[in-house]
Design a protein around this motif. Structure first.
Motif, PDB file in Angstrom:
ATOM      1  N   LEU A  34       0.826  -1.197   0.000  1.00 30.89           N
ATOM      2  CA  LEU A  34       0.000   0.000   0.000  1.00 30.89           C
ATOM      3  C   LEU A  34       0.869   1.258   0.000  1.00 30.89           C
ATOM      4  N   GLY A  37       2.524   2.025  -3.435  1.00 29.60           N
ATOM      5  CA  GLY A  37       1.590   2.547  -4.439  1.00 29.60           C
ATOM      6  C   GLY A  37       1.917   2.117  -5.844  1.00 29.60           C
ATOM      7  N   SER A  39       0.202  -0.108  -7.821  1.00 32.02           N
ATOM      8  CA  SER A  39      -0.930  -0.388  -8.711  1.00 32.02           C
ATOM      9  C   SER A  39      -1.572   0.908  -9.190  1.00 32.02           C
ATOM     10  N   SER A  42      -3.427   3.752  -6.876  1.00 29.21           N
ATOM     11  CA  SER A  42      -3.070   3.572  -5.470  1.00 29.21           C
ATOM     12  C   SER A  42      -2.238   4.730  -4.917  1.00 29.21           C
ATOM     13  N   GLU A  43      -1.905   5.683  -5.765  1.00 32.89           N
ATOM     14  CA  GLU A  43      -1.117   6.819  -5.273  1.00 32.89           C
ATOM     15  C   GLU A  43      -1.904   7.652  -4.263  1.00 32.89           C
ATOM     16  N   ARG A  45      -3.768   6.256  -1.844  1.00 32.50           N
ATOM     17  CA  ARG A  45      -3.708   5.540  -0.569  1.00 32.50           C
ATOM     18  C   ARG A  45      -2.282   5.371  -0.042  1.00 32.50           C
ATOM     19  N   ALA A  46      -1.287   5.646  -0.853  1.00 29.12           N
ATOM     20  CA  ALA A  46       0.105   5.459  -0.455  1.00 29.12           C
ATOM     21  C   ALA A  46       0.482   6.278   0.785  1.00 29.12           C
TER      22      ALA A  46
END
Length: 117
Positions: A34, A37, A39, A42-43, A45-46
């Motif tokens: 996570l 990041g 995927s 996902s930036e 949630r990083a």
């Protein structure tokens, strides 16, 4: 069990080290995908993953290092105040016995008067 303080602290650190490190490493490795990041999308949630990793690592350091050190300092300070308080009571009792009058009983009476306010 009545052990010396430094021996008790070292034994507690030895007993607690493995479970704390296992929990910390599991959390860090679990949050690593996570935090990186990698995927798509996902930036967003990083930063949350990075904050969680930082918080877990900080709390582990606090638990393993800072808490025992602070306990040692506070225990030393308590002992110092205890010795100082005993010396002040002894000096007040000596002054009272010598006819000095106002020593510790007068101070205690003044403290009781202040407690009522």
């Amino acid at each position: 069990e009545g052990r010396e303080r430094s021996a008790a602290i070292l034994e507690a650190a030895h007993v607690r080290l493995r479970p704390i490190l296992m929990t910390t490493l599991a959390m860090v490795f679990g949050m690593l995908p996570l935090a990186l990041g990698l995927s798509e999308g996902s930036e967003q949630r990083a930063p949350m993953g990075q904050a969680v990793i930082g918080g877990v690592m900080t709390s582990s350091r606090l638990t393993l290092v800072v808490v025992p050190v602070m306990y040692t300092y506070l225990d030393d300070m308590t002992a110092w105040f205890g010795r100082r308080g005993a010396a002040m009571v002894a000096a007040g009792a000596a002054a009272s016995a010598a006819g000095g009058g106002g020593g510790a009983p007068a101070a205690a009476a003044g403290q009781r008067a202040n407690d009522k306010i």
